[in-house]
Design a protein around this motif. Structure first.
Motif, mmCIF file in Angstrom:
data_model
loop_
_atom_site.group_PDB
_atom_site.id
_atom_site.type_symbol
_atom_site.label_atom_id
_atom_site.label_comp_id
_atom_site.label_asym_id
_atom_site.label_seq_id
_atom_site.Cartn_x
_atom_site.Cartn_y
_atom_site.Cartn_z
ATOM 1 N N PRO A 29 0.813 -1.229 0.000
ATOM 2 C CA PRO A 29 0.000 0.000 0.000
ATOM 3 C C PRO A 29 0.839 1.268 0.000
ATOM 4 N N ASP A 30 2.049 1.229 0.579
ATOM 5 C CA ASP A 30 2.890 2.431 0.577
ATOM 6 C C ASP A 30 3.272 2.835 -0.842
ATOM 7 N N ALA A 31 3.606 1.848 -1.670
ATOM 8 C CA ALA A 31 3.929 2.151 -3.067
ATOM 9 C C ALA A 31 2.714 2.721 -3.791
ATOM 10 N N ALA A 32 1.543 2.187 -3.488
ATOM 11 C CA ALA A 32 0.321 2.709 -4.099
ATOM 12 C C ALA A 32 0.064 4.148 -3.671
ATOM 13 N N LEU A 33 0.284 4.435 -2.398
ATOM 14 C CA LEU A 33 0.102 5.802 -1.903
ATOM 15 C C LEU A 33 1.051 6.765 -2.602
ATOM 16 N N ARG A 34 2.305 6.353 -2.753
ATOM 17 C CA ARG A 34 3.275 7.227 -3.413
ATOM 18 C C ARG A 34 2.873 7.490 -4.862
ATOM 19 N N ALA A 35 2.311 6.495 -5.508
ATOM 20 C CA ALA A 35 1.858 6.687 -6.886
ATOM 21 C C ALA A 35 0.683 7.654 -6.948
ATOM 22 N N ILE A 36 -0.313 7.457 -6.084
ATOM 23 C CA ILE A 36 -1.489 8.332 -6.070
ATOM 24 C C ILE A 36 -1.099 9.766 -5.729
ATOM 25 N N LYS A 66 0.404 15.749 -10.614
ATOM 26 C CA LYS A 66 1.602 16.106 -11.381
ATOM 27 C C LYS A 66 1.673 15.377 -12.714
ATOM 28 N N ILE A 67 1.286 14.092 -12.743
ATOM 29 C CA ILE A 67 1.517 13.306 -13.956
ATOM 30 C C ILE A 67 0.236 12.774 -14.586
ATOM 31 N N GLY A 68 -0.910 12.919 -13.936
ATOM 32 C CA GLY A 68 -2.176 12.508 -14.515
ATOM 33 C C GLY A 68 -2.517 11.049 -14.276
ATOM 34 N N PRO A 69 -3.798 10.683 -14.475
ATOM 35 C CA PRO A 69 -4.264 9.343 -14.126
ATOM 36 C C PRO A 69 -3.641 8.223 -14.947
ATOM 37 N N GLN A 70 -3.388 8.450 -16.238
ATOM 38 C CA GLN A 70 -2.844 7.369 -17.058
ATOM 39 C C GLN A 70 -1.467 6.945 -16.575
ATOM 40 N N ARG A 71 -0.603 7.919 -16.319
ATOM 41 C CA ARG A 71 0.741 7.577 -15.856
ATOM 42 C C ARG A 71 0.723 7.042 -14.436
ATOM 43 N N VAL A 72 -0.215 7.527 -13.604
ATOM 44 C CA VAL A 72 -0.327 6.969 -12.256
ATOM 45 C C VAL A 72 -0.751 5.510 -12.329
ATOM 46 N N ALA A 73 -1.666 5.181 -13.246
ATOM 47 C CA ALA A 73 -2.078 3.783 -13.409
ATOM 48 C C ALA A 73 -0.884 2.919 -13.792
ATOM 49 N N GLU A 74 -0.055 3.423 -14.699
ATOM 50 C CA GLU A 74 1.143 2.682 -15.086
ATOM 51 C C GLU A 74 2.084 2.520 -13.897
ATOM 52 N N LEU A 75 2.187 3.572 -13.087
ATOM 53 C CA LEU A 75 3.056 3.514 -11.910
ATOM 54 C C LEU A 75 2.520 2.510 -10.889
ATOM 55 N N LEU A 76 1.211 2.487 -10.714
ATOM 56 C CA LEU A 76 0.607 1.514 -9.800
ATOM 57 C C LEU A 76 0.921 0.090 -10.229
ATOM 58 N N MET A 77 0.887 -0.162 -11.518
ATOM 59 C CA MET A 77 1.152 -1.511 -12.012
ATOM 60 C C MET A 77 2.635 -1.864 -11.932
ATOM 61 N N SER A 78 3.509 -0.861 -12.140
ATOM 62 C CA SER A 78 4.945 -1.160 -12.167
ATOM 63 C C SER A 78 5.588 -1.159 -10.791
ATOM 64 N N THR A 79 5.041 -0.369 -9.856
ATOM 65 C CA THR A 79 5.696 -0.257 -8.539
ATOM 66 C C THR A 79 4.901 -0.866 -7.400
ATOM 67 N N ALA A 80 3.572 -0.941 -7.534
ATOM 68 C CA ALA A 80 2.741 -1.455 -6.450
ATOM 69 C C ALA A 80 2.164 -2.829 -6.744
ATOM 70 N N GLY A 81 2.511 -3.384 -7.896
ATOM 71 C CA GLY A 81 2.031 -4.720 -8.232
ATOM 72 C C GLY A 81 0.559 -4.796 -8.576
ATOM 73 N N ALA A 82 -0.031 -3.688 -8.986
ATOM 74 C CA ALA A 82 -1.460 -3.669 -9.286
ATOM 75 C C ALA A 82 -1.732 -4.213 -10.679
ATOM 76 N N SER A 122 -7.339 -3.814 -13.365
ATOM 77 C CA SER A 122 -8.578 -3.534 -12.645
ATOM 78 C C SER A 122 -8.302 -2.940 -11.270
ATOM 79 N N GLN A 123 -7.232 -3.375 -10.630
ATOM 80 C CA GLN A 123 -6.867 -2.812 -9.325
ATOM 81 C C GLN A 123 -6.437 -1.350 -9.464
ATOM 82 N N ALA A 124 -5.655 -1.058 -10.503
ATOM 83 C CA ALA A 124 -5.248 0.331 -10.743
ATOM 84 C C ALA A 124 -6.463 1.210 -10.995
ATOM 85 N N LYS A 125 -7.429 0.675 -11.745
ATOM 86 C CA LYS A 125 -8.661 1.433 -12.014
ATOM 87 C C LYS A 125 -9.426 1.693 -10.724
#
Length: 452
Positions: free
Chosen positions: A188-195, A200-216, A219-222
């Protein structure tokens, strides 16, 4: 000496701006003390292991070095492992641990002090800047009602200033963490940092960050982004979150705490607080309620006041001092308003009266007049030269000094002249006073439009 080259990110206000800054500091201090916060100042440096143990700050810390230090001696003394503090919360936590035996808990303190961050300077962001912090810490347990109290203090403090109104955005890290765990995320800490990067970077890039750093997964990123879109000024925020169909005990706990903050604020100052579930705060030490504050008309510059609940920052072994704090970026706030010409002061100097001199031999008598007025709390200068009275009046006008004091001649009483209106009247140094509104310079909001 050649003309110096300015260094960006280290603001040096002009005297009128510095007077406004001091006015702001005084008003903030007064409000903090009305709520029972005691003053504190901590040292400028902290050990690097303390500064770097929480949050993504390693690139922002300024190191402390002596120009001609002995490397061996420095290493043995620990001087090679010191940095300038980047906020006031980490030093405060260290201070509490060192002085716990001398403090009464819950301990309430305010701290108005410089901090340093090696980030890229831009409008409203500096490398050296003034912060005004309040924190409440307790031993072992901290009652959650303190999390509801801090926005009220900040709301009153900022409302006492001639600035645009503010809105405090609140969230609770337990809501986010409980939600993330409820959808199956294990970091969850990685997810918080992404959110936290959403604006700054918008929802699309945050979704990519959630998948690459938080293991989402997708559907979880959404789902995480759906949570971040929720905003409400009242308890309906809980219904909106539950409408996403996620369950977890930590989520329920966080929602209950968030609702208390909103309801308390609504009773004290309707419209002050709003729940905004995209507010995450990047520093790792926050564990409960988190705050960010928008200045109306300046929203595009981001928060001017932020903070939150922390449970483990001030802890060592069996000693644990949970706390909650919030910090006003004083330099950030003033820099934005100065840039928009949205703050002004009635005169550029503290001086209220200039004592005129008919001749240089009259300077001792002029000093006596000045001393008598100063003892009564009136700011006075004695004219720097015994020029013609017209020149002395022009000097006062250039300085923004509203009144000129003239000594009496041939048995006539002294007189004082308002050089703005031209009105002149007899005056006695032991009784004369300017109007109360002119005794000291007054600060007001300007008429400039908001910066966006």
């Amino acid at each position: 000496m050649s003309k110096p080259t300015p260094i960006s990110g280290f603001p040096e206000w002009l005297p009128p701006q510095r007077m406004i800054e001091q006015y702001v500091i005084d008003r903030l201090r007064r409000t903090f003390e009305l709520y029972g916060f005691a003053p504190l100042e901590t040292r400028a440096v902290e050990p690097l292991d303390q500064l770097l143990r929480k949050g993504e700050t390693s690139k922002e810390v300024y190191l402390l070095r002596r120009l001609q230090a002995d490397p061996d001696a420095a290493a043995s003394a620990g001087d090679d492992a010191l940095g300038l503090h980047f906020d006031l919360t980490v030093p405060f936590a260290r201070y509490v641990l060192e002085n716990a035996g001398k403090l009464q808990f819950p301990f309430r303190r305010y701290q108005i002090q410089k901090v340093w961050r090696g980030e890229r300077p831009q409008e409203g962001r500096y490398r050296e800047f003034l912060q005004a912090d309040i924190d409440i810490v307790d031993r072992d347990e901290l009652a959650p009602h303190h999390e509801a109290e801090l926005p009220l203090v900040i709301g009153d403090a900022l409302a006492s200033l001639p600035i645009p109104p503010v809105r405090i955005q609140v969230n609770n890290r337990k809501v986010c963490e409980g939600f993330y765990r409820g959808i199956g995320l294990t970091d969850p800490d990685a997810a918080l940092r992404a959110i936290d990067k959403l604006d700054k970077i918008g929802p699309q890039r945050v979704a990519e960050l959630l998948m690459s750093t938080a293991g989402a997964g997708e559907s979880q990123a959404k789902a995480c982004l759906s949570l971040a879109e929720i905003s409400a000024p009242d308890a309906s925020v809980a219904d909106a979150v539950r409408g996403l169909g996620v369950e977890h005990p930590l989520l329920d706990e966080g929602l209950a705490e968030l609702v208390v903050v909103l309801e308390t604020a609504a009773a004290h100052a309707p419209g002050l607080c709003v729940a905004d579930l995209r507010i995450a705060r990047g520093l790792d030490y926050y564990t409960g309620t988190v705050y960010e504050t928008q200045l109306r008309g300046y929203e595009r510059f981001g928060s001017i006041c932020s903070g939150g609940r922390y449970d483990d920052l001030a802890s060592a072994g069996a000693d644990r001092f949970p706390g909650v704090g919030i910090s006003i970026g004083v330099s950030r706030l003033l820099g934005l308003l100065f840039g928009a010409d949205a703050l002004s002061i009635s005169r550029p100097v503290p001086t209220c009266v200039l004592v005129a001199l008919p001749a240089e031999s009259d300077r001792p008598a002029g000093n006596q007049v000045a001393d008598a007025l100063r003892r009564r709390g009136i700011a006075v200068e004695v004219s720097p030269s015994a020029a013609k009275f017209g020149k002395q009046i022009r000097y006062a006008a250039r300085r923004g000094i509203p009144y000129v004091w003239f000594p009496g001649v041939d048995g006539e009483p002294d007189s004082v002249k308002d050089i703005r209106s031209g009105a002149q009247q007899p005056a006695e140094r032991s009784t004369w006073s300017p109007p109360a509104s002119e005794l000291t310079p007054t600060v007001s909001g300007g008429s400039a439009a908001a910066a966006d």
